[in-house]
Design an enzyme around this catalytic site. Structure first.
Site, mmCIF file in Angstrom:
data_model
loop_
_atom_site.group_PDB
_atom_site.id
_atom_site.type_symbol
_atom_site.label_atom_id
_atom_site.label_comp_id
_atom_site.label_asym_id
_atom_site.label_seq_id
_atom_site.Cartn_x
_atom_site.Cartn_y
_atom_site.Cartn_z
ATOM 1 N N ARG A 116 6.431 -14.791 20.288
ATOM 2 C CA ARG A 116 7.343 -15.131 21.291
ATOM 3 C C ARG A 116 6.786 -15.944 22.658
ATOM 4 N NH1 ARG A 116 10.680 -9.645 21.419
ATOM 5 N NH2 ARG A 116 8.492 -8.634 20.830
ATOM 6 N N THR A 121 16.186 -7.977 24.876
ATOM 7 C CA THR A 121 17.058 -8.578 26.143
ATOM 8 C C THR A 121 16.523 -9.743 26.408
ATOM 9 O OG1 THR A 121 15.304 -7.341 27.642
ATOM 10 C CG2 THR A 121 17.395 -6.067 26.923
ATOM 11 N N PRO A 122 16.608 -10.665 25.430
ATOM 12 C CA PRO A 122 16.280 -12.155 25.688
ATOM 13 C C PRO A 122 16.778 -12.735 26.841
ATOM 14 C CG PRO A 122 17.786 -12.127 24.004
ATOM 15 C CD PRO A 122 17.749 -10.698 24.466
ATOM 16 N N THR A 123 15.948 -13.844 27.330
ATOM 17 C CA THR A 123 16.857 -14.688 28.208
ATOM 18 C C THR A 123 18.064 -15.327 27.972
ATOM 19 O OG1 THR A 123 14.307 -14.970 29.066
ATOM 20 C CG2 THR A 123 16.240 -16.455 30.184
ATOM 21 N N LEU A 181 9.232 -4.645 36.365
ATOM 22 C CA LEU A 181 9.098 -6.120 36.762
ATOM 23 C C LEU A 181 8.053 -6.596 37.570
ATOM 24 C CD1 LEU A 181 12.962 -7.278 37.249
ATOM 25 C CD2 LEU A 181 11.528 -6.915 34.994
ATOM 26 N N CYS A 189 7.363 -10.681 27.573
ATOM 27 C CA CYS A 189 7.471 -10.017 28.785
ATOM 28 C C CYS A 189 7.622 -10.965 30.147
ATOM 29 C CB CYS A 189 6.892 -8.794 28.786
ATOM 30 S SG CYS A 189 7.184 -7.399 27.702
ATOM 31 N N PHE A 190 6.228 -11.447 30.128
ATOM 32 C CA PHE A 190 6.060 -11.929 31.494
ATOM 33 C C PHE A 190 7.012 -12.995 31.965
ATOM 34 C CE2 PHE A 190 1.124 -11.195 31.381
ATOM 35 C CZ PHE A 190 1.140 -10.051 31.563
ATOM 36 N N GLN A 191 7.186 -14.197 31.235
ATOM 37 C CA GLN A 191 8.134 -14.921 31.560
ATOM 38 C C GLN A 191 9.570 -14.519 31.931
ATOM 39 O OE1 GLN A 191 7.798 -18.955 30.184
ATOM 40 N NE2 GLN A 191 10.042 -19.270 29.922
HETATM 41 C C1 UDX Z 1 2.385 -7.315 29.046
HETATM 42 C C2 UDX Z 1 2.039 -6.363 29.711
HETATM 43 O O1 UDX Z 1 0.583 -6.112 29.898
HETATM 44 C C3 UDX Z 1 2.431 -4.888 29.238
HETATM 45 O O2 UDX Z 1 2.249 -3.895 30.211
HETATM 46 C C4 UDX Z 1 3.899 -4.941 29.299
HETATM 47 O O3 UDX Z 1 4.576 -3.869 28.844
HETATM 48 C C5 UDX Z 1 4.582 -5.963 28.451
HETATM 49 O O4 UDX Z 1 3.971 -7.371 28.785
HETATM 50 P P1 UDX Z 1 1.812 -8.374 26.407
HETATM 51 O O5 UDX Z 1 2.716 -9.307 26.803
HETATM 52 O O6 UDX Z 1 1.881 -7.740 25.301
HETATM 53 O O7 UDX Z 1 2.086 -7.196 27.494
HETATM 54 O O8 UDX Z 1 0.215 -8.758 26.518
HETATM 55 P P2 UDX Z 1 -0.701 -9.228 27.637
HETATM 56 O O9 UDX Z 1 -2.124 -8.669 27.219
HETATM 57 O O10 UDX Z 1 -0.302 -8.857 29.018
HETATM 58 O O11 UDX Z 1 -0.985 -10.787 27.485
HETATM 59 C C6 UDX Z 1 0.068 -11.540 27.951
HETATM 60 C C7 UDX Z 1 -0.250 -13.051 27.759
HETATM 61 O O12 UDX Z 1 -1.341 -13.523 28.829
HETATM 62 C C8 UDX Z 1 -1.043 -13.404 26.563
HETATM 63 O O13 UDX Z 1 -0.648 -14.627 26.282
HETATM 64 C C9 UDX Z 1 -2.510 -13.526 26.868
HETATM 65 O O14 UDX Z 1 -3.270 -14.284 26.127
HETATM 66 C C10 UDX Z 1 -2.379 -14.038 28.191
HETATM 67 N N1 UDX Z 1 -3.559 -13.524 29.274
HETATM 68 C C11 UDX Z 1 -3.821 -12.117 29.521
HETATM 69 C C12 UDX Z 1 -4.452 -14.541 29.589
HETATM 70 O O15 UDX Z 1 -4.112 -15.745 29.648
HETATM 71 N N2 UDX Z 1 -5.528 -14.250 30.543
HETATM 72 C C13 UDX Z 1 -5.770 -12.842 30.763
HETATM 73 O O16 UDX Z 1 -6.625 -12.496 31.647
HETATM 74 C C14 UDX Z 1 -5.174 -11.850 30.042
HETATM 75 P P1 ADP Z 2 11.251 -5.635 21.553
HETATM 76 O O1 ADP Z 2 10.082 -6.373 21.539
HETATM 77 O O2 ADP Z 2 11.851 -5.231 22.913
HETATM 78 O O3 ADP Z 2 11.048 -4.426 20.685
HETATM 79 P P2 ADP Z 2 12.423 -6.773 19.176
HETATM 80 O O4 ADP Z 2 13.174 -8.149 19.063
HETATM 81 O O5 ADP Z 2 11.301 -6.779 18.404
HETATM 82 O O6 ADP Z 2 12.224 -6.554 20.655
HETATM 83 O O7 ADP Z 2 13.380 -5.480 18.559
HETATM 84 C C1 ADP Z 2 14.350 -5.421 19.005
HETATM 85 C C2 ADP Z 2 15.175 -4.976 17.839
HETATM 86 O O8 ADP Z 2 16.675 -4.185 18.073
HETATM 87 C C3 ADP Z 2 15.806 -5.605 16.875
HETATM 88 O O9 ADP Z 2 15.025 -5.485 15.560
HETATM 89 C C4 ADP Z 2 17.214 -5.670 16.587
HETATM 90 O O10 ADP Z 2 17.696 -6.161 15.319
HETATM 91 C C5 ADP Z 2 17.517 -4.424 17.201
HETATM 92 N N1 ADP Z 2 19.029 -4.370 17.620
HETATM 93 C C6 ADP Z 2 19.406 -5.064 18.603
HETATM 94 N N2 ADP Z 2 20.746 -4.839 18.963
HETATM 95 C C7 ADP Z 2 20.904 -3.539 18.069
HETATM 96 C C8 ADP Z 2 22.123 -2.655 17.908
HETATM 97 N N3 ADP Z 2 23.158 -2.781 18.684
HETATM 98 N N4 ADP Z 2 21.908 -1.646 16.947
HETATM 99 C C9 ADP Z 2 20.763 -1.631 16.533
HETATM 100 N N5 ADP Z 2 19.763 -2.177 16.385
HETATM 101 C C10 ADP Z 2 19.846 -3.513 17.385
#
Ligand code: UDX
Ligand code: ADP
Length: 463
Positions: free
Chosen positions: A347, A93-95, A222, A277-279
């Site tokens: 990403r 679900t990109p921006t 969120l 996720c964060f942004q």
């Molecule tokens: C995050 C949430 O933690 C997770 O619960 C949710 O499901 C998805 O988003 P993720 O993005 O995989 O997970 O990694 P996270 O460990 O949260 O780090 C996010 C970013 O923050 C990274 O770039 C990390 O390097 C940075 N970060 C984290 C910092 O710069 N400082 C910190 O103290 C912690």
């Molecule tokens: P996330 O971090 O949320 O898991 P990814 O981009 O790594 O996101 O994975 C999402 C996956 O969903 C991609 O591999 C993409 O090909 C797949 N996808 C998107 N739309 C469909 C669809 N309609 N049917 C099957 N797979 C899909």
């Protein structure tokens, strides 16, 4: 309902590891992960477990155990939907990059396509679980599509947000802080919730499984990410003040983290947070708040993103300024490209934006990351559309070896906190570099005294 067949649409960073763990912990349930991307599915099915498409510590062993037993990866989306009792939607679900909400709202086109496909195929009642990160009220949209285009069968829509962090996905899944399941308050909704609770209860203690209404569950995801990102922007804001005043942000973080009301986690100052996720989640929150006319709420959360952008910019402009206001034709070595250690995901990685700035200044960037390929690095830069692909390809040198990457460099920038970087023979790196040799530690992982005693000009974040 006794569950024997689960399917997950989307074999990405969320779907892949989550389903692998469900399959490992529930050998009595057949788990099929499907994706349109045939190359990705082929990689999940690769005999050599080193080639599965997602790098996560411990994931290869779990896939190795369950794959072919009750865990299957396939491109046969329709067949899997037809057979399953529970369908997880785990697509990206990109921006949005176009139209209303461009740069802010989530693009739900992949979700909608999934919902329409499920509606078309389902011949019996199904539980549909939204697992992607989604803005609030998506379940409602899925429900509306399913109810209006389906074959008259009953759908229950659950929200089951994923809280795993990349790099620790397997341990987060095996040992979650909590599992959150949101569903309808009707009897049928409650029954569907219980069915999913029973799946998780195969390994998660029931007191850690929370059930709520759908909206609370969606908004909690969120909110959790907004709070976590806010801590990082808060400490990063202090890092700039520390640099000006002579305080050390690591000491400040330690001092405040010992206050049990604040706690020690997520207080590591850095070049800026990245990840999928964060942004995205904060921008969604901002968009939702704005759409309800809540401008102060929107501005409050938007500032977390503004601070993060500033931190990345500040890092690159500091490199230019320190290298005598020019990096033109200088070689700057990046240690790390992934958005954090122990993942091959890039990403929104800070490295992308720092590289983009430095390439604008005509620098040559030599990248070494233990898990990221040159192809991905160039794709990340091309996605920004700042310049022609061939110009990116000319500006990026990539290496399989950190010592080769550093040879002749004017400066090293640490962008990811990979453990191996600390173990390097830094004397050898110093000897091979241009002098004075600079290190810009965007992750505060190296030891200032050691680096300075070798001869480096060492700069960290916030000290
Ligand atoms: C995050 C949430 O933690 C997770 O619960 C949710 O499901 C998805 O988003 P993720 O993005 O995989 O997970 O990694 P996270 O460990 O949260 O780090 C996010 C970013 O923050 C990274 O770039 C990390 O390097 C940075 N970060 C984290 C910092 O710069 N400082 C910190 O103290 C912690
Ligand atoms: P996330 O971090 O949320 O898991 P990814 O981009 O790594 O996101 O994975 C999402 C996956 O969903 C991609 O591999 C993409 O090909 C797949 N996808 C998107 N739309 C469909 C669809 N309609 N049917 C099957 N797979 C899909």
């Amino acid at each position: 309902m006794k569950i024997t067949k689960i399917c997950c649409i989307g074999a990405g960073y969320v779907g892949g590891p989550t389903m692998a763990v469900i399959a490992q912990k529930c050998p009595h349930i057949q788990v099929k992960v499907v994706d349109l991307n045939a190359e990705r599915i082929a990689a999940w099915n690769d005999e050599d477990l080193n080639n599965i498409p997602i790098y996560e510590p411990g994931l290869d062993a779990i896939v190795g155990e369950a794959r072919g037993r009750n865990l299957f990866f396939s491109t046969e989306v329709e067949k899997a939907i037809d057979e399953a009792q529970i369908i997880f939607i785990s697509v990206n679900t990109p921006t949005k990059t176009y139209g209303k909400g461009k740069g802010m709202a989530a693009d739900l086109k992949y979700i909608e396509l999934c919902a329409r496909q499920i509606a078309k195929i389902a011949k019996d009642d199904k539980i549909v679980v939204e697992k992607s990160t989604l803005p609030v009220r998506t379940a409602e949209a899925i429900k509306s599509i399913l109810d209006n285009t389906g074959n008259g069968v009953q759908f229950q829509i659950l929200s089951n947000p994923e809280f795993l962090a990349e790099g620790t996905a397997v341990s987060d899944l095996l040992n979650p802080d909590r599992i959150l399941i949101g569903g309808d308050t009707t009897a049928e909704g409650q029954e569907a919730i219980q069915t999913l609770v029973d799946v998780y209860a195969n390994w998660v203690p029931t007191d850690k499984i929370l059930t709520t209404n759908v909206w609370s569950s969606e908004l909690s995801k969120l909110t959790a990410n907004a709070f976590l990102a806010q801590r990082i922007s808060s400490i990063n804001a202090m890092s700039e003040l520390c640099e000006k005043t002579g305080a050390d942000v690591n000491e400040v973080a330690k001092a405040i983290g010992m206050d049990s009301r604040i706690g020690p986690k997520f207080l590591k100052a850095s070049v800026g947070f990245g990840g999928s996720c964060f942004q995205k989640d904060i921008l969604n929150l901002v968009y939702i708040a704005k759409s309800y006319g809540l401008n102060e709420v929107a501005d409050y959360w938007e500032q977390v993103i503004i601070m993060n952008d500033h931190q990345k910019r500040r890092f690159s402009s500091n490199i230019v300024q320190t290298l005598y206001n020019t990096v033109s034709d200088k070689k700057i070595t990046f240690l790390g490209w992934a958005f954090k250690k122990d993942t091959n995901d890039t990403r929104e990685s800070a490295a992308i934006y720092v590289a983009d700035d430095l390439i604008n200044e005509n620098a040559k960037i030599a990248v070494y990351d233990p898990k990221v390929s040159r192809k991905k690095i160039l794709a990340d830069l091309d996605y920004l559309e700042s310049r022609k692909a061939e110009d990116n390809a000319n500006a990026i040198l990539s290496f399989e070896d950190p010592y080769e990457a550093s040879k002749g460099a004017h400066a090293i920038a640490v962008l990811t906190e990979w453990d191996e970087f600390v173990q390097y023979d830094w004397q050898r790196i110093y000897d091979s570099m241009q002098k004075p040799a600079f290190v810009f530690d965007g992750r505060n992982i190296l030891n200032r005294a050691e680096m300075e005693s070798i001869g480096f000009v060492y700069q960290a974040i916030g000290s």
